[in-house]
Design a protein around this motif. Structure first.
Motif, mmCIF file in Angstrom:
data_model
loop_
_atom_site.group_PDB
_atom_site.id
_atom_site.type_symbol
_atom_site.label_atom_id
_atom_site.label_comp_id
_atom_site.label_asym_id
_atom_site.label_seq_id
_atom_site.Cartn_x
_atom_site.Cartn_y
_atom_site.Cartn_z
ATOM 1 N N LEU A 163 -39.448 18.733 38.108
ATOM 2 C CA LEU A 163 -39.546 20.056 37.482
ATOM 3 C C LEU A 163 -40.078 21.105 38.449
ATOM 4 C CD1 LEU A 163 -39.199 21.778 34.955
ATOM 5 C CD2 LEU A 163 -41.530 21.153 34.285
ATOM 6 N N GLY A 164 -41.115 20.745 39.217
ATOM 7 C CA GLY A 164 -41.671 21.702 40.164
ATOM 8 C C GLY A 164 -40.657 22.119 41.219
ATOM 9 N N LEU A 165 -39.848 21.164 41.665
ATOM 10 C CA LEU A 165 -38.816 21.472 42.662
ATOM 11 C C LEU A 165 -37.738 22.369 42.064
ATOM 12 C CD1 LEU A 165 -38.551 17.868 44.120
ATOM 13 C CD2 LEU A 165 -39.587 19.848 45.243
ATOM 14 N N TRP A 166 -37.375 22.090 40.810
ATOM 15 C CA TRP A 166 -36.374 22.916 40.120
ATOM 16 C C TRP A 166 -36.890 24.341 39.932
ATOM 17 C CZ3 TRP A 166 -36.487 24.780 34.892
ATOM 18 C CH2 TRP A 166 -35.277 25.358 34.473
ATOM 19 N N CYS A 209 -31.458 22.943 42.705
ATOM 20 C CA CYS A 209 -30.652 22.592 41.536
ATOM 21 C C CYS A 209 -31.213 21.291 40.959
ATOM 22 C CB CYS A 209 -29.184 22.441 41.917
ATOM 23 S SG CYS A 209 -28.808 20.991 42.922
ATOM 24 N N TRP A 210 -30.922 21.038 39.674
ATOM 25 C CA TRP A 210 -31.555 19.905 38.984
ATOM 26 C C TRP A 210 -31.186 18.567 39.641
ATOM 27 C CZ3 TRP A 210 -35.681 19.069 36.588
ATOM 28 C CH2 TRP A 210 -35.862 17.946 35.778
ATOM 29 N N LYS A 211 -29.946 18.419 40.058
ATOM 30 C CA LYS A 211 -29.534 17.167 40.698
ATOM 31 C C LYS A 211 -30.300 16.943 41.997
ATOM 32 C CE LYS A 211 -25.440 14.691 42.409
ATOM 33 N NZ LYS A 211 -23.959 14.754 42.605
ATOM 34 N N GLN A 212 -30.398 17.998 42.788
ATOM 35 C CA GLN A 212 -31.141 17.893 44.046
ATOM 36 C C GLN A 212 -32.622 17.643 43.784
ATOM 37 O OE1 GLN A 212 -31.320 21.534 46.264
ATOM 38 N NE2 GLN A 212 -31.987 20.554 48.157
#
Length: 230
Positions: A90-93, A98-101
């Motif tokens: 979640l933090g990366l998103w 992107c959610w996949k990444q």
């Protein structure tokens, strides 16, 4: 030349009528392992939050390297009622991936802290030590150059403490700058290259670790090491 990450000049922090930090002067260089020690209420957590930009100084000057990415690990990390993987992703998103990444990077981060096999578990169902490692994975996933940690092993059992310490040491060896508070003086000896002793919001001692534990020290810091400070 070593980069300077933080430069505090006579920084004070006030919460209502209470002065929590008082005229703190401190510099942090890239690659340091800086431990903040002192009794409860000495200002360690407030200093960490000030470095991270969560608390604004009432006076003084705080300069920091705006290009250096940083993350903070709190004493009791907040985890969502979601899977371990999604807590990290979640933090990366939110940071723009992107959610996949984000999920792929989160999986790598969990592998880094030895929790890949728990990726589908509810994060709040984990032990305290495992939750702290999830928080470390979440911090590491953002690739920070500076990691601020507030009592990272408080209330953990000896096995969990050793695992968190191992990860901190590995992060440091990989070039990450660590600034952490701790009541565990053995941990400070093992991990820190420099020790800051705080009392009543003031920096009383600022020494390399070996010098701090082998003296001489200001009287208050000497009493603290002996466990005699009121």
């Amino acid at each position: 030349m070593t980069a300077q990450l933080f430069d505090l000049q006579a920084v004070s922090v006030q919460f209502g009528p209470v002065r929590v930090l008082s005229a703190c002067t401190l510099r942090v260089q890239a690659g340091e392992r800086l431990a903040l020690v002192g009794s409860n209420g000495s200002g360690k957590s407030t200093l960490l939050r000030t470095l991270h930009g969560l608390v604004q100084p009432a006076s003084g000057r705080l300069a920091h390297d705006a290009q250096a990415r940083q993350a903070m690990l709190f004493q009791r990390p907040y985890l969502l009622r979601a899977s371990v993987l999604n807590n990290v992703a979640l933090g990366l998103w939110l940071g723009g991936a992107c959610w996949k990444q984000a999920r792929a990077q989160a999986q790598q981060a969990l592998e880094r802290v030895g929790l890949a096999d728990l990726a589908r578990r509810n994060a709040r169902a984990l032990s305290g030590g495992q939750q702290q490692r999830v928080a470390l994975a979440r911090a590491w996933a953002s690739k920070p150059q500076v990691l601020l940690l507030d009592e990272p092993t408080a209330s953990l059992d000896p096995t969990a403490k050793r695992e968190v310490e191992r990860l901190m040491a590995e992060f440091s060896e990989a070039g990450m700058t660590l600034v952490f508070s701790s009541h565990n003086l053995g941990q400070v000896k093992r991990l820190a290259s420099r020790v800051i002793y705080l009392e009543r919001g003031q920096v009383v001692a600022d020494l390399p670790t070996q010098a701090f534990f082998n003296g001489p020290l200001p009287a208050a810091a000497e009493l603290f090491l002996k466990g005699e400070l009121a």
